[in-house]
Design an enzyme around this catalytic site. Sequence first.
Site, PDB file in Angstrom:
ATOM      1  N   GLU B  60       0.806  -1.217   0.000  1.00 55.23           N
ATOM      2  CA  GLU B  60       0.000   0.000   0.000  1.00 55.23           C
ATOM      3  C   GLU B  60       0.840   1.268   0.000  1.00 55.23           C
ATOM      4  O   GLU B  60       0.445   2.269  -0.604  1.00 55.23           O
ATOM      5  CB  GLU B  60      -0.970  -0.010   1.191  1.00 55.23           C
ATOM      6  N   HIS B 129     -11.640  -5.528   8.614  1.00 58.02           N
ATOM      7  CA  HIS B 129     -11.986  -5.392   7.196  1.00 58.02           C
ATOM      8  C   HIS B 129     -13.330  -4.718   6.957  1.00 58.02           C
ATOM      9  O   HIS B 129     -13.853  -4.776   5.855  1.00 58.02           O
ATOM     10  CB  HIS B 129     -12.022  -6.773   6.534  1.00 58.02           C
TER      11      HIS B 129
HETATM   12  C1  LIG Z   1      -2.546  -4.739   3.739  1.00 59.91           C
HETATM   13  C2  LIG Z   1      -3.483  -5.572   2.947  1.00 59.91           C
HETATM   14  N1  LIG Z   1      -3.613  -5.336   1.622  1.00 59.91           N
HETATM   15  C3  LIG Z   1      -4.450  -6.082   0.884  1.00 59.91           C
HETATM   16  C4  LIG Z   1      -5.181  -7.090   1.441  1.00 59.91           C
HETATM   17  C5  LIG Z   1      -6.122  -7.927   0.584  1.00 59.91           C
HETATM   18  N2  LIG Z   1      -5.601  -9.282   0.393  1.00 59.91           N
HETATM   19  C6  LIG Z   1      -5.969 -10.278   1.206  1.00 59.91           C
HETATM   20  S1  LIG Z   1      -5.179 -11.688   0.864  1.00 59.91           S
HETATM   21  C7  LIG Z   1      -4.315 -11.002  -0.407  1.00 59.91           C
HETATM   22  C8  LIG Z   1      -3.342 -11.840  -1.164  1.00 59.91           C
HETATM   23  C9  LIG Z   1      -2.235 -12.367  -0.322  1.00 59.91           C
HETATM   24  O1  LIG Z   1      -1.437 -13.256  -1.023  1.00 59.91           O
HETATM   25  P1  LIG Z   1      -0.342 -14.158  -0.313  1.00 59.91           P
HETATM   26  O2  LIG Z   1       0.396 -13.360   0.686  1.00 59.91           O
HETATM   27  O3  LIG Z   1       0.442 -14.802  -1.372  1.00 59.91           O
HETATM   28  O4  LIG Z   1      -1.185 -15.240   0.505  1.00 59.91           O
HETATM   29  P2  LIG Z   1      -2.164 -16.371  -0.037  1.00 59.91           P
HETATM   30  O5  LIG Z   1      -3.537 -15.753  -0.063  1.00 59.91           O
HETATM   31  O6  LIG Z   1      -1.694 -16.805  -1.361  1.00 59.91           O
HETATM   32  O7  LIG Z   1      -2.122 -17.450   0.984  1.00 59.91           O
HETATM   33  C10 LIG Z   1      -4.681  -9.660  -0.554  1.00 59.91           C
HETATM   34  C11 LIG Z   1      -4.179  -8.762  -1.589  1.00 59.91           C
HETATM   35  C12 LIG Z   1      -5.044  -7.286   2.831  1.00 59.91           C
HETATM   36  N3  LIG Z   1      -5.761  -8.215   3.479  1.00 59.91           N
HETATM   37  N4  LIG Z   1      -4.193  -6.541   3.548  1.00 59.91           N
END
Ligand SMILES: Cc1ncc(C[n+]2csc(CCOP(=O)(O)OP(=O)(O)O)c2C)c(N)n1
Lengths: 318, 324
Positions: B60, B129
């Site tokens: 972000e 959230h």
């Molecule tokens: C600071 C923040 N930005 C965006 C999100 C939205 N978001 C939730 S999960 C995710 C993807 C995360 O990917 P990864 O770290 O690879 O974990 P995975 O879901 O693949 O286990 C995003 C963008 C969030 N929860 N927190």
Amino acid sequence: MKKEQQIDLYYQMVLIRRLEERGAELYQQGKIGGFMHLYIGQEAVSTGLIAAREPRDRVITAYRDHGVALNCGISANEVMAELLGKATGMSKGKGGSMHMADTSKNMWGGHAIVGGHLPIASGFAIGDQYAGNDNITICMFGDGATNIGYFHEALNIAKTWGLRVLWVCENNQYGMGTAVDRASAVTDIRQKAEGYGMKNGQVDGMDVLKVYDAAKDALDYVRKNSQPYLLEIDTYRFRGHSMGDPERYRKAEEVKKWQENDPIGIFNKQLLEKKVATAKVLDEIEARVEEEIAKAVEFAEASPEPAAEELYSDIYAD
Amino acid sequence: MAKITMREAISQALMEEMDRDPSVFIMGEEVGVWGGTYAVTKGFYDKYGAMRVKDTPIAENAIIGGAIGAAMVGQRPVAELMTINFGFSAMDYIVNQAPKLHYMFGGQFTLPLVIRAVGGGGRQLGATHSQTPDAIFAHFPGLKVVSPGTPEDAKGLLKSAIRSNDPILFIEHATMYQVRGEVPEGEYTIPIGKSKVQREGKDVTIVTYCKGLELSMKAAEELSKEGIEVEVVDLRTLRPLDMEPVIESFKKTNRAVVVEEGWKSYGVGSEIVSRIYEEAFDYVDAPIIRVAQKEVPLPYNRTLEQAALPQVHDITAAVKEVLK
Ligand SMILES: Cc1ncc(C[n+]2csc(CCOP(=O)(O)OP(=O)(O)O)c2C)c(N)n1
Ligand SMILES: [Mg+2]
């Protein structure tokens, strides 16, 4: 590893798989709400990893936490109850799918802000270092989480201060719909530890015994040297990012190819080939899990909703 | 007039501005290949390509800080926060940099920047959230905060925001993308910083915006059946705040209810009530009531979550109370 323990790991993986399959159905029926991120395909990661910890080692993870909760010894009943938002869930129905924790089992939570729990993991290790014990904090996170500042701040302080943290990146190839190479300057996530002079390793996350061995070695290193370690575990999520993901970003063939490497299928074969277990024993595990899940659903559905006053409880400790 | 959804309205505004001005581009998480988490930018990636529809890492600070920089050197980025809650991860940029850079350097830097952010509760997403923290952002001079409640306003205000030379936080509501409403055919914009009477009435003034507007319009209909006619004033922009239609309405009704989805303490309602007391004290016939979120972090459980969020019946009850 002893036969019984191997069979237990198999049981844990099947338990996660079946609980989540049932959870997905309940979600479709509208009994579970909010975001629900399934761990299906990644079961070998937390199962092998958490089997390698000492009970005094703390575990903290992101929102994809049902498997981690079960591996840490939280009951299927409680996981299911929390998913259904019931008072008998470990977070009293106030946390939901993404927020499962039980400190008595050294499970310090699913956390829903990407990367946000990494500095907190460093904090656990600061607390333990201050207390003079040799507990390790096992901090799990996704590949996507390694691109946010939190990750870098947490790793830097951990190395600088000699904190006992095992950083575990579950590289499931995507952060939501973004493939690793579209979001990360390096695709071998372990390389990111190099910039902090931190020891690191990589292991196949579809093979639970390989994960276990790699985790054991890494934990030994962390405990003995009082230094952090970054372990990258390569894996794949078979389902969408969360429920309702249209999955436009990947091809069905790619998913199929990984599914041929199903961690449960692989382990099943290993157990039979090495004669650790007979087919009958493994079938019995299926049946036992089936029953356990059925009971968990029954328990969760029969459990009460949180009382109206619960809205105002636990806002402050004092 | 065409009837479209909030999602379509926002999408149209973005597309029209991108077609009109090549310096406009989008950056954020999952805005491209995925098509936007709320499907607002569906089809954009294919139409405009990766340079104008940038899928960012989950970072972000890189998104908002990067958008600030690109804006300072002459582009018109529309940065997207997947949800406003992730804006807290980039709080320094949103409240401590963007609002200051024009002023602090004597007007040398301009930041033609829009941050689109999805806020609001009601989807069982849990405490981190589900927030409606609009008031926090509206606290900072130098930042403009817009939060529309109808498709018409969303489209017209977003187009103005993109054309503006100031940093603007544009807050949408996660449960309102399917809300339908009439929008004018063809090109139009709506000025930022103008409140609007969305429904006329003589008995009580309801002051609200965004999700509160949806709830208040429903409450107004119910009350109308009982012979109570409320006037609904939609703030649309929280900063700069346009009190004129509010005060005008209040001078007519002498009674008001303020409705917001965020928490009551230190909220939008607190500001509106103070302003009414400051500017129209002589017209006050009854204490003004604030309808807002209960003072708790939002729980996951559906029943508890709904109990914490303001509901239509809370508004009708408040209106009857100020009429006593
Ligand atoms: C600071 C923040 N930005 C965006 C999100 C939205 N978001 C939730 S999960 C995710 C993807 C995360 O990917 P990864 O770290 O690879 O974990 P995975 O879901 O693949 O286990 C995003 C963008 C969030 N929860 N927190
Ligand atoms: Mg991932």
